[in-house]
Scaffold this active site. Structure first.
Site, PDB file in Angstrom:
ATOM      1  N   VAL A  22     -16.329 -19.119 -24.250  1.00 13.97           N
ATOM      2  CA  VAL A  22     -16.972 -17.912 -23.725  1.00 13.97           C
ATOM      3  C   VAL A  22     -16.021 -16.741 -23.934  1.00 13.97           C
ATOM      4  CG1 VAL A  22     -18.416 -19.064 -22.026  1.00 13.97           C
ATOM      5  CG2 VAL A  22     -16.106 -18.370 -21.408  1.00 13.97           C
ATOM      6  N   SER A  23     -16.562 -15.521 -23.839  1.00  9.60           N
ATOM      7  CA  SER A  23     -15.816 -14.341 -24.257  1.00  9.60           C
ATOM      8  C   SER A  23     -14.755 -13.905 -23.268  1.00  9.60           C
ATOM      9  CB  SER A  23     -16.771 -13.178 -24.515  1.00  9.60           C
ATOM     10  OG  SER A  23     -17.649 -13.512 -25.569  1.00  9.60           O
ATOM     11  N   THR A  24     -14.979 -14.043 -21.969  1.00  9.58           N
ATOM     12  CA  THR A  24     -14.008 -13.551 -20.980  1.00  9.58           C
ATOM     13  C   THR A  24     -13.783 -14.600 -19.917  1.00  9.58           C
ATOM     14  OG1 THR A  24     -15.671 -12.565 -19.526  1.00  9.58           O
ATOM     15  CG2 THR A  24     -14.872 -11.200 -21.327  1.00  9.58           C
TER      16      THR A  24
END
Length: 305
Positions: A22-24
């Site tokens: 996931v991105s963050t």
């Protein structure tokens, strides 16, 4: 009378290894993990990081642990790769090691003919994309020249600090991207040989396998991979100094480690092509000389029996 066991002709079951990203740090991998578990993944590695980020330590560690017969599984292609060219480079590295790749929501499964066909289509798309970018760039430069404009970045021509910093950052990203994409073809050999073997010997072994390294470029590459936490700091350790005979022993050991299938005669021929002089004189290496050096390397623990 002892009962003889008949070996099982069936191949060992495939290990399905999942990778979720996931991105963050605020986002959760739960949805991806659930899909990967439903697909039968034995283990799932989770990572937090931007899709554009070059440094993915969890993925790099996973790539080192995969063995022939494993299947790397992701939910979507964008969870693994930053671009089509990066995806193809990763899958090619996996295929060279006998590892398959599967994307649950895309028609990509390299263990099937249909999946391999989809991969070939992606390769053609990547090639078309590169050709179109080159064509548009050339057309833009021609149009600018016809209007009396100079091609290139005005900020660079004027030496603006922000433009220079942007170009430097872009070059650094491109350099690291290239290292990561190609690491599976050279980093395992470096891990096998360093720091017991000198940089000179490591470079010679790599170049005999089709690479084009120099000591300076390889050391710089390892420094960068260590800085990004994609390689172990121990690789940069100093190799012990030894007399010439010991250097020959380490070189023979390095050749044997890099390609265990080579015979004594093959190693002798390779030493001849490297223009190494035999330790006891003469023009050509003999298998007996190679065997003596290998036996000595085993006593020092450089080569496993």
């Amino acid at each position: 009378m002892a009962r003889r066991e008949i070996p099982d002709p069936r191949p060992p079951p495939q290990r399905l290894i999942g990778y979720a990203r996931v991105s963050t740090d605020e986002q959760l991998n739960d949805a991806q993990v659930d899909e990967l578990r439903a697909a039968g993944c034995h283990r799932i590695h989770q990572e937090h990081g931007s899709g554009a980020s070059l440094a993915r330590p969890i993925l790099s560690k996973l790539m080192r642990e995969l063995v022939a017969g494993d299947v790397l599984v992701v939910v979507r292609l964008d969870r693994l790769a930053r671009s089509v060219s990066h995806l193809l480079a990763v899958i090619e590295g996996l295929e060279e090691r006998g590892v398959h790749f599967r994307s649950l929501r895309d028609p990509i499964d390299t263990s099937t003919p249909q999946g391999m066909f989809s991969l070939q289509v992606l390769g053609a798309v990547a090639q078309l994309e590169r050709a179109l970018v080159a064509e548009r760039t050339k057309a833009g430069m021609t149009a600018a020249k016809a209007r009396g404009r100079l091609a290139g970045n005005p900020g660079l021509r004027e030496r603006r600090p922000e433009a220079l910093r942007a170009v430097s950052a872009a070059r650094n990203r491109a350099y690291l991207d290239e290292l990561i994409s190609s690491a599976q073809t050279w980093l395992p050999t470096v891990r096998q040989l360093r720091p017991q073997h000198s940089w000179d010997n490591v470079v010679r072994i790599l170049n005999r396998k089709g690479h084009d390294w120099t000591v300076e470029r390889l050391r710089r590459a390892i420094h960068r991979m260590v800085r990004e936490k994609l390689a172990e700091p121990e690789l940069l350790g100093r190799s012990p100094r030894r007399p010439r005979e010991d250097n020959l022993m380490k070189l023979v050991a390095a050749i044997a480690i890099a390609d265990p299938d080579l015979s004594l005669r093959d190693i002798a021929a390779q030493l001849d092509r490297m223009h190494e002089r035999p330790p006891r004189g003469g023009r050509k290496w003999q298998p007996s000389s190679v065997r003596a050096l290998l036996d000595e390397a085993r006593r020092f623990g450089l080569v496993r029996p």
